[in-house]
Design a protein around this motif. Structure first.
Motif, mmCIF file in Angstrom:
data_model
loop_
_atom_site.group_PDB
_atom_site.id
_atom_site.type_symbol
_atom_site.label_atom_id
_atom_site.label_comp_id
_atom_site.label_asym_id
_atom_site.label_seq_id
_atom_site.Cartn_x
_atom_site.Cartn_y
_atom_site.Cartn_z
ATOM 1 N N TYR A 342 0.805 -1.235 0.000
ATOM 2 C CA TYR A 342 0.000 0.000 0.000
ATOM 3 C C TYR A 342 0.839 1.286 0.000
ATOM 4 C CZ TYR A 342 -3.789 -3.200 1.278
ATOM 5 O OH TYR A 342 -4.689 -4.221 1.316
ATOM 6 N N GLY A 343 2.149 1.156 -0.047
ATOM 7 C CA GLY A 343 2.986 2.358 -0.057
ATOM 8 C C GLY A 343 3.525 2.689 1.320
ATOM 9 N N LYS A 344 4.561 3.501 1.333
ATOM 10 C CA LYS A 344 5.263 3.711 2.603
ATOM 11 C C LYS A 344 4.436 4.487 3.614
ATOM 12 C CE LYS A 344 7.978 7.852 1.402
ATOM 13 N NZ LYS A 344 7.435 8.848 2.306
ATOM 14 N N ASN A 345 3.451 5.245 3.143
ATOM 15 C CA ASN A 345 2.657 6.043 4.079
ATOM 16 C C ASN A 345 1.449 5.301 4.635
ATOM 17 O OD1 ASN A 345 4.408 8.174 3.775
ATOM 18 N ND2 ASN A 345 3.278 9.009 2.031
ATOM 19 N N SER A 346 1.396 3.999 4.416
ATOM 20 C CA SER A 346 0.216 3.236 4.836
ATOM 21 C C SER A 346 0.329 2.698 6.253
ATOM 22 C CB SER A 346 -0.016 2.075 3.865
ATOM 23 O OG SER A 346 1.112 1.216 3.887
ATOM 24 N N ASN A 375 3.915 9.496 10.076
ATOM 25 C CA ASN A 375 2.649 9.064 10.666
ATOM 26 C C ASN A 375 2.861 8.665 12.119
ATOM 27 O OD1 ASN A 375 1.242 9.476 8.290
ATOM 28 N ND2 ASN A 375 1.663 7.392 7.552
ATOM 29 N N GLY A 630 2.620 14.070 8.660
ATOM 30 C CA GLY A 630 1.903 12.805 8.544
ATOM 31 C C GLY A 630 0.488 12.925 9.086
ATOM 32 N N THR A 644 -6.424 3.663 2.884
ATOM 33 C CA THR A 644 -5.047 4.043 2.571
ATOM 34 C C THR A 644 -4.112 3.902 3.762
ATOM 35 O OG1 THR A 644 -5.339 6.372 3.146
ATOM 36 C CG2 THR A 644 -5.849 5.731 0.875
ATOM 37 N N PHE A 645 -4.680 3.602 4.932
ATOM 38 C CA PHE A 645 -3.849 3.453 6.130
ATOM 39 C C PHE A 645 -4.132 2.070 6.697
ATOM 40 C CE2 PHE A 645 -2.808 4.152 10.645
ATOM 41 C CZ PHE A 645 -1.533 4.650 10.507
ATOM 42 N N ASP B 41 -1.794 16.081 6.221
ATOM 43 C CA ASP B 41 -1.058 15.064 5.493
ATOM 44 C C ASP B 41 -1.347 15.231 3.991
ATOM 45 O OD1 ASP B 41 -0.093 11.921 5.528
ATOM 46 O OD2 ASP B 41 -1.758 12.250 4.129
ATOM 47 N N PRO B 42 -0.352 14.967 3.128
ATOM 48 C CA PRO B 42 -0.545 15.196 1.687
ATOM 49 C C PRO B 42 -1.782 14.506 1.107
ATOM 50 C CG PRO B 42 1.744 14.737 2.143
ATOM 51 C CD PRO B 42 1.014 14.535 3.436
ATOM 52 N N ARG B 43 -2.130 13.317 1.641
ATOM 53 C CA ARG B 43 -3.294 12.639 1.038
ATOM 54 C C ARG B 43 -4.577 13.418 1.318
ATOM 55 N NH1 ARG B 43 -2.664 7.120 4.352
ATOM 56 N NH2 ARG B 43 -0.630 8.061 4.566
ATOM 57 N N ARG B 82 6.551 13.250 -4.582
ATOM 58 C CA ARG B 82 6.183 11.952 -4.014
ATOM 59 C C ARG B 82 5.101 11.319 -4.885
ATOM 60 N NH1 ARG B 82 4.130 13.241 1.553
ATOM 61 N NH2 ARG B 82 4.576 11.111 2.120
ATOM 62 N N ASP B 84 4.269 8.465 -5.351
ATOM 63 C CA ASP B 84 3.529 7.345 -4.760
ATOM 64 C C ASP B 84 2.226 7.798 -4.112
ATOM 65 O OD1 ASP B 84 5.123 8.705 -2.922
ATOM 66 O OD2 ASP B 84 5.062 7.027 -1.506
ATOM 67 N N GLU B 85 2.155 9.103 -3.766
ATOM 68 C CA GLU B 85 0.942 9.612 -3.130
ATOM 69 C C GLU B 85 -0.309 9.355 -3.973
ATOM 70 O OE1 GLU B 85 2.030 10.496 0.429
ATOM 71 O OE2 GLU B 85 0.013 10.658 -0.359
ATOM 72 N N PHE B 88 -2.661 6.507 -3.632
ATOM 73 C CA PHE B 88 -3.540 6.382 -2.474
ATOM 74 C C PHE B 88 -4.807 7.210 -2.621
ATOM 75 C CE2 PHE B 88 0.698 5.983 -0.212
ATOM 76 C CZ PHE B 88 0.728 4.630 -0.428
#
Lengths: 959, 90
Positions: A342-346, A375, A630, A644-645, B41-43, B82, B84-85, B88
């Motif tokens: 899901y990507g590094k921010n998940s 995060n 985050g 997404t998380f 947060d960017p998302r 980024r 990759d954002e 999401f």
């Protein structure tokens, strides 16, 4: 290690500046005027015999053991009540004095049992010590006469004898051993301020009496233990000492409950805690404590503690007990797999405001260095994040401005949305002491808290505003200060931005911000608001203390800024006795924020977009840091529901019980691929976890906590962790399995790294803490021993910033469906979600959450006292018992959230503070109705919990 | 993003807007843009930017203006750095 014994000087310190020199037994000594001769003697190491004197309370002069002779004066005055005088010559031992003392002791002992060998105080009894000190060899009076010692005298029932009172679970009261020194009574009055104890009767009939001759548990006693600590005999003594015996060594450590940060001597026998005794040199508590810190440590040994790691593939399976290796590998692999998919921010972390600074630091470091995202958040999000935002905007730093001692110089105390006697009891006692000395009090709270009226304390003004109208209130107060010409213009002109002040003054002076215009909104008479504003602005040193009743609102940050405006406008900043004082909830809320737990800032409050700050960490950690903020806790939940998380590591926080809108939180948790819970018990959040990592208690690890005064204090390991590892070690295991190469061997090395990378902590080390006892940050080259009071010559940001505080009513409004406003709070004996205190005898004081409701509202609904009622909001519904009281105004109901069966947070909504997303716990529109029992949700939840807490037996696991 | 999530962001953005619209110094829109950059947060920022691109229904004028500045400011730059954002965004 040895048993730490503090010196008892007999009487309190004199604060006089003038010095006096006298001679004691031929030795010259210089002390402040007003010092007692007893204390002056102790200063040079001469211990005058005493029984009724101890330095935590004022001299009383009743035991007559401390008599002395003064050259040129008649008689033998008591040294505790006789102040020093210039040039006098004192003798502490002469044949006459020795004879008097022996005679006094003989009388005491003639009415005291001689069971010393089997007495629980054996080895720690001042009566025994004094008998030795005065050379008592004989008791001529015998025990045949009237006495309080024996149940029967000469075969007859002895009506002067009273049985032990064992009603309190933590200490016993044995009247037969009482010497009527009054120390317990005075400690209850002077130190604790509860006035629960008195001496009933006169002369030979004098007895210590709790309330009106009640059992301790039935009296007003709050079980702080000050009386037990003050007692020189075994009359009032900890049941743990009766059970175990006297301790043989001790270590100073810091309480793991509220943000006051009391320090204690953990008195030990081997690895067993005998008792916790508040440390006299503790700068936050000065030798006092509350029921929680002193007595409620039994959870550390509770059978519910989970000591082995556990994992499961999915949350519908039973737990499987595994080795640490397997649990850590499972957790790390899942986190990595989640990030790959899901990507590094998940994935993200939640640091604990109950764990140490070092532990919080490592958890956020794991996110930033290991997960390569920001995060990270902490439970401060749901309590004091608006303080962080609001004070940083106005003053330039989120720090509270004072130390606790500052209250001794306050003339007007303004308490807003805080309940210190329940939630910060030791500071509450300090505040009450100052109020008894004559300071004025204004309480802004929808509920009539104890401070409003309790023995010898009464608020000058109680402004019982409607929940959710804080901003209207602070702006109305400001309106009065500005329009009645009460602004401290010298302060404002020299210290604040003048243009911003003028804009602000123009805004608050608008007629629609007047107390009269706001009267309907606030529900408080305008005259009271005006009078309170005048008192705060003109009554001398004005100090504001506030709590979660300010922050946990949709306009929490605005209220904090409004409070800062009030303090600046009246010049109440930058010296003792004044200031803006946030009372932090948990023991290390301050510390977890300092440690960079928030998703937008690095340790020491440097924004993550600040390249220079990032570079310091990047160089040390050898990675490139993500410059974007985050997710905050509520955003994590929203993103989890969004998909997404997907992964969370939670250390020491029970988000499912403590966060608002439980159903929203549980949906979010259920949606994740990996939830790792590190805690002492299978907390509610663990119902949704895949990995359970057992945590350690504060008794089992080294580190530091930072209290509400920014005071960094040591947490000391006094026993090996039952689970095998301190919490920072567990995080290190996980980090290393994630591929980071951490090599910390002691918590002090983590603090060294924090100091190296954080300017405001540059001077902090375990060595410094050992030398100074504690340090209030900032601690660096400019202030090597810390800074008790901030903004003395100028604000951290330069000029103080006035901010316009427009009142915006919350969306949470009453209407036909939900006509009442629910607000929440705490009670003295329980702490937060109760995970610790519910597992102690404290539950005898508070075994369930109840709903406080005004008699009018109860009558409208046919609710009687003690009835089961259903409380429903647009978020959910739950049931609990009703308590009918006029402490709450009509239209307002109140409850606590200490018990998981109640699940008060099923009812609270997902509204939050505009700036920080701090949840709006304090205002929920609800309806209350009678009911027969628990709701469907409570039934379902209980089933889910039982299902989720299954642990597979070894045989199942082998299969 | 689903309607629920966007609704929540819209509500949050309007709450922020109500604070900044009341301020006189410095200019409200710029302050609000800065706030979103510092704390969202960017998302979340990308989602609200996308919502504004689709008309910004429900958003107060100050919030729309502030979000528009995000598109042309650091928010967009952050998304570019980024990539990759975007995966999401849902």
């Amino acid at each position: 290690m040895t048993l730490i014994k503090e010196i008892d000087y007999g009487t309190p310190e004199s604060k006089a500046e003038k010095l006096v020199t006298l001679t004691i037994d031929g030795t010259s000594v210089t002390v402040p005027e007003g010092t007692s001769i007893m204390r002056a003697a102790m200063e040079i190491g001469t211990e005058i015999p005493k029984l009724c004197a101890t330095d935590s309370i004022n001299a009383f002069g009743s035991c007559r053991l401390c008599v002395i002779e003064v050259e040129g004066r008649n008689g033998t005055p008591a040294s505790c009540t006789t102040p020093v005088a210039q040039g006098i010559s004192v003798k502490t031992q002469t044949p006459r004095l020795a004879a008097i003392r022996r005679g006094v002791m003989e009388l005491y002992i003639s009415d005291h049992p001689l069971d010393c060998l089997t007495c629980a105080a054996n080895g720690d009894c001042e009566l025994q010590d004094m008998a030795g000190a005065v050379g008592l060899r004989d008791v001529r009076y015998g025990y045949d006469g009237a006495n309080h010692v024996f149940a029967r005298n000469n075969g007859e029932v002895n009506f002067d004898w009273k049985p032990k009172d064992e009603s309190n679970p933590y200490f016993s009261y044995d009247p037969s051993k009482c010497i009527v020194c009054n120390r317990c009574v005075r400690a209850c009055e002077e130190v604790q301020g509860t006035f629960a104890l008195t001496i009933s009767g006169r002369g030979f009939d004098s007895r210590v009496s709790a309330g009106m001759d009640e059992a301790f548990m039935e009296s007003e006693c709050v079980s702080c233990g000050a009386c037990v600590q003050a007692c020189p005999t075994a009359t009032l003594i900890e049941k743990s000492v009766i059970a175990v015996g006297q301790p043989e060594h001790s270590a100073v450590t810091t309480c793991a409950y509220c943000g006051v940060g009391c320090t204690f001597k953990a008195e030990m026998r081997g690895e067993e805690v005998v008792r916790m005794v508040p440390w006299k040199d503790g700068k936050a508590n000065h030798g006092h404590s509350c029921i929680k810190g002193r007595f409620a440590y039994g959870y550390a040994q509770h059978g519910d503690r989970i000591l082995d790691p556990m994992i499961r593939e999915s949350i519908d399976q039973p737990w499987r007990v595994v080795s640490w290796d397997e649990a850590i590998a499972f957790a790390a692999d899942r986190l990595k797999a989640t990030q790959e998919k899901y990507g590094k921010n998940s994935v993200g972390v939640i640091t604990s405001s109950r764990c140490t600074n070092e532990e919080s630091y490592l958890v956020q470091k794991l996110a930033r260095q290991g997960f390569r995202n920001n995060n990270t958040d902490t439970c401060a999000r749901v309590c004091h994040s608006p303080t962080g935002y609001g004070l940083a905007q106005t003053f330039g730093t989120s720090a509270g401005t004072q130390d606790f001692d500052s209250v001794d110089d306050a003339d007007v105390i303004l308490v807003i949305g805080a309940n210190p006697t329940d939630a910060h009891p030791v500071f509450g006692s300090r505040m009450k002491k100052r109020l008894r000395e004559g300071a004025k009090l204004i309480v802004v709270d929808p509920r009539r808290i104890d401070l409003v009226r309790s023995p010898h304390v009464e608020a000058d003004y109680h402004l019982p505003l409607k929940p959710g109208t804080n901003v209207a209130m602070v702006t109305a107060l400001a309106h009065v200060i500005v329009t009645e010409g009460l602004v401290n213009l010298d302060f404002v002109k020299s210290r604040c931005d003048w243009d911003e002040f003028q804009d602000w003054a123009e805004f608050v002076a608008l007629p629609n911000n007047s107390p009269e215009a706001m009267e309907m909104t606030l529900g408080v008479p305008a005259a009271d608001v005006r009078a309170a504003a005048r008192l705060y602005a003109t009554g001398g040193n004005g100090a504001i203390y506030y709590g979660l009743g300010v922050t946990e609102h949709s306009q929490g940050s605005t209220t904090v800024m409004g409070i800062a405006n009030l303090a600046m406008a009246t010049g109440n900043l930058g010296r003792r006795g004044v200031g803006v004082n946030p009372l932090r909830g948990q023991n290390n809320v301050q510390g977890s924020c300092d440690m960079g737990s928030f998703p937008h800032e690095l340790p020491g409050y440097r924004h993550i977009s600040n390249e220079a700050a990032r570079q310091v960490f990047e160089k040390d950690w050898g990675v490139t840091l993500d410059p974007e903020p985050g997710l905050r806790i509520p955003n994590m939940f929203d993103s989890a529901i969004e998909g997404t998380f997907k992964g969370l590591y939670v250390q020491g926080e029970d988000i499912l019980q403590s966060d608002p809108d439980t159903r929203h939180v549980s949906r979010a948790l259920a949606n994740m691929d990996i939830v790792i819970v590190q805690d002492l018990f299978l907390v509610e959040t663990a119902n949704y976890a895949h990995v359970f990592l057992p945590g350690a208690t504060f008794l089992e690890k080294d580190g530091t906590f930072t209290n509400a005064e920014r005071r960094i204090q040591r947490v000391t390991k006094v026993m090996r962790p039952k689970n095998g590892y301190a919490d920072w070690e567990v995080t290190q295991l996980l980090a290393n399995r994630m591929g980071l190469n951490w090599n910390y061997t002691h918590a002090s090395e983590i603090m060294d790294e924090i100091a190296r990378l954080t300017p405001s902590f540059a001077g902090v080390s375990f060595k410094r803490l050992e030398e100074d006892g504690s340090v209030q940050w900032p601690c660096n080259e400019n202030s090597p021993h810390g800074m008790p009071i901030m903004h003395i010559d100028g604000f951290a940001r330069g000029k103080g910033k006035f901010v316009i505080t427009e009142y915006v009513p919350t969306d949470e409004r009453v209407g036909p469906r939900f006509p009442l406003l629910l607000t929440t709070g705490r009670i003295l004996s329980q702490y937060n979600v109760g995970a610790q205190t519910r597992r102690t005898e404290n539950s005898q004081w508070h075994s369930e959450d109840v709903l406080e409701i005004h008699p009018h509202d109860a009558e409208d609904r046919g609710v009687r006292d003690g009835d089961w009622v259903k409380i429903a909001s647009r978020a959910g519904e739950t049931t609990l018992r009703a308590k009918i009281t006029d402490r709450v105004a009509p239209g307002v109901v109140y409850t606590t959230f200490h018990h998981p069966t109640t699940q008060a947070n099923v009812v609270t909504t997902d509204n939050s503070d505009w700036a920080t997303n701090c949840p709006e716990y304090k205002v929920t529109a609800v309806q209350v109705s009678t009911t027969n029992g628990p709701t469907d949700w409570q039934h379902q939840y209980r089933e889910l919990t039982e299902h989720s807490r299954r642990i597979a037996s070894a045989i199942d696991a082998a299969e | 993003m689903s309607h629920d999530s966007v609704d929540k962001l819209v509500k949050m953005a309007n709450q922020i807007g109500k604070f900044f619209v009341a301020q006189k110094h410095p200019e409200g829109v710029a302050s609000m843009t800065e706030h979103l950059k510092k704390f969202w947060d960017p998302r979340m920022r990308n989602a609200i930017i996308a919502h504004v691109d689709h008309g910004g229904a429900g958003l107060d004028p100050i919030a729309i203006e502030a979000v528009k500045r995000l598109v042309h400011g650091a928010g967009a730059a952050a998304s570019e750095s980024r990539p990759d954002e975007h995966s999401f965004d849902g």
